[in-house]
Design an enzyme around this catalytic site. Structure first.
Site: not given
Ligand code: SAH
Length: 384
Positions: A105, A354, A118, A132, A311, A180-181, A125, A129, A234-236
């Site tokens: 997508e 996201c 995007c 995700c 989300n 994907g990464e 992927c 995570c 993507s720190l989180h």
């Molecule tokens: N693999 C790469 C590219 C994906 S970017 C990365 O991890 O950065 C997608 C972004 O959306 C990342 O920051 C991811 O952590 C975030 N994301 C994934 N699931 C999400 C969710 N359910 N709600 C909000 N953000 C989310």
């Protein structure tokens, strides 16, 4: 003609995604003398990446016999658009189906007079995570450079933004934040980004391209040196225990190593800050203590923090933090001198926000199979 529905005839090789040297080789393959191939390749490049030509007949600077020879062997067809959805907020999502039937997508997020596309780097992927949706998809493969840059072609076709406008573009930015990464598919992503940046073609400046990674530390520096695009991480989570739990890649590249790579990122400066993305998970990573630890962790790095309300997706194990918690978190980060915008979720109604991307080819196929024996309850939100 609706260009996005152009489909390649079987047996034809697509020229989309080829660089200049490869275009020259393609020309030699159909009998163009080596001597002239370089110049012809330059012309071909301009037709493909500047004009967005979808038909060799349009290429009036090439002679008739050459145009015919090209059309016999090659194509400029875009991938099939398996589905296109529009959110009530204007966000658009395309599900593209590639030649082997695999799908990915891409999402366009419009602002008033500009917008970001995007793009995905892989089908599915491998990162898994926990928050995700893409990571719940079983099928995974890298996208080729052509499949990556084709996403841009499909979007631009649908906005009619060919030839590459000098200014005033709707599709003004690219973010590698889809499925994907990207740093697990570095070569293909780099090739696609180089095509996108080339001033004689699509011509999107590196300052308008952002690559987001979950933290493949060894490739971060290379990405900065070779591509010079903006970096998002993507720190989180702010400690290794939690980060490893919600992002398994942290076991391989823990926080210290990741932040060291960020500190060395070649183009990071105050004008070009590194974006740290931080998904707000209720009761997991959203306390004031987490916010304070966050600013300590990134001290010294030119940075901004993007707070992303979580989300939800069907079956997700988390909830989004409350608006108060997000606000309190943002205030602490702000007071420490970092900008901390809360990312407004876009396209949630079409699962385009996201972490919601997931080609449902697997689900759809499985439910089609099971419906042969009993009616399957289609996951409506996903199948739409
Ligand atoms: N693999 C790469 C590219 C994906 S970017 C990365 O991890 O950065 C997608 C972004 O959306 C990342 O920051 C991811 O952590 C975030 N994301 C994934 N699931 C999400 C969710 N359910 N709600 C909000 N953000 C989310």
């Amino acid at each position: 003609m609706n260009q996005t529905n152009l489909r390649a005839a079987p047996g034809l090789t697509s020229l989309i995604g080829l660089d200049r040297a490869e275009l020259a080789a393609a020309l030699v393959e159909i009998g163009e003398p080596e001597k002239g191939a370089k110049l012809r390749a330059k012309q071909l490049w301009h037709w493909i990446y500047h004009h967005g030509a979808s038909d060799f007949a349009q290429m009036t600077t090439l002679n008739g016999p050459l145009r015919e020879a090209l059309a016999e062997k090659f194509t400029l067809a875009r991938p099939e658009v398996a589905r296109e959805q529009r959110s009530e907020d204007g966000t658009r999502k395309w599900l593209l189906r590639f030649e082997d039937g695999q799908e990915a997508e891409s999402v366009f997020i419009p602002e008033e007079d500009r917008g970001a596309l995007c793009m995905s780097s892989q089908v599915g992927c491998t990162l898994t995570c926990r928050f995700c949706h893409t990571g719940t998809q079983r099928l995974v493969r890298n996208l080729g450079a052509r499949e990556i840059i084709s996403q841009f072609f499909v979007a631009r076709d649908s906005y009619g933004e060919w030839p590459s406008p000098a200014g005033g573009r709707m599709i003004s930015n690219i973010v590698m934040m889809g499925m994907g990464e990207p740093l697990f598919n570095y070569e293909n992503v780099a090739k696609a980004i180089r095509i996108a940046m080339d001033p004689e073609g699509i011509s999107i400046s590196r300052r308008r391209i952002t690559l987001s990674t979950a933290g493949v530390a060894p490739l971060i520096e290379r990405c900065g040196a070779e591509l010079g695009v903006n970096l998002a991480i993507s720190l989180h989570a702010v400690d290794d225990d939690l980060r490893s739990e919600i992002m398994p890649i942290n076991r391989k590249y823990p926080l210290a190593q990741l932040l060291e790579a960020c500190r060395r990122y070649p183009r990071a400066s105050n004008a070009r800050r590194i974006t740290f993305e931080y998904v707000m998970l209720k009761g997991i990573n959203d306390s004031p203590a987490d916010a304070k630890a966050l600013v300590q962790l990134i001290a010294g790095i030119p940075a901004k923090i993007n707070l992303i309300p979580f989300n939800a997706w069907p079956g997700a194990p988390y909830e989004c933090s409350s608006a108060e918690a997000i606000n309190e978190f943002a205030v602490i980060v702000n007071k420490a001198g970092y900008s901390a915008p809360v990312r407004a979720p876009r396209g949630r109604d079409i699962l385009a926000a996201c972490g919601q991307l997931r080609s449902d080819s697997v689900i759809a196929k499985r439910s089609a199979q099971s419906s042969q024996s009993r009616p399957a309850a289609a996951p409506q939100a996903v199948l739409n």
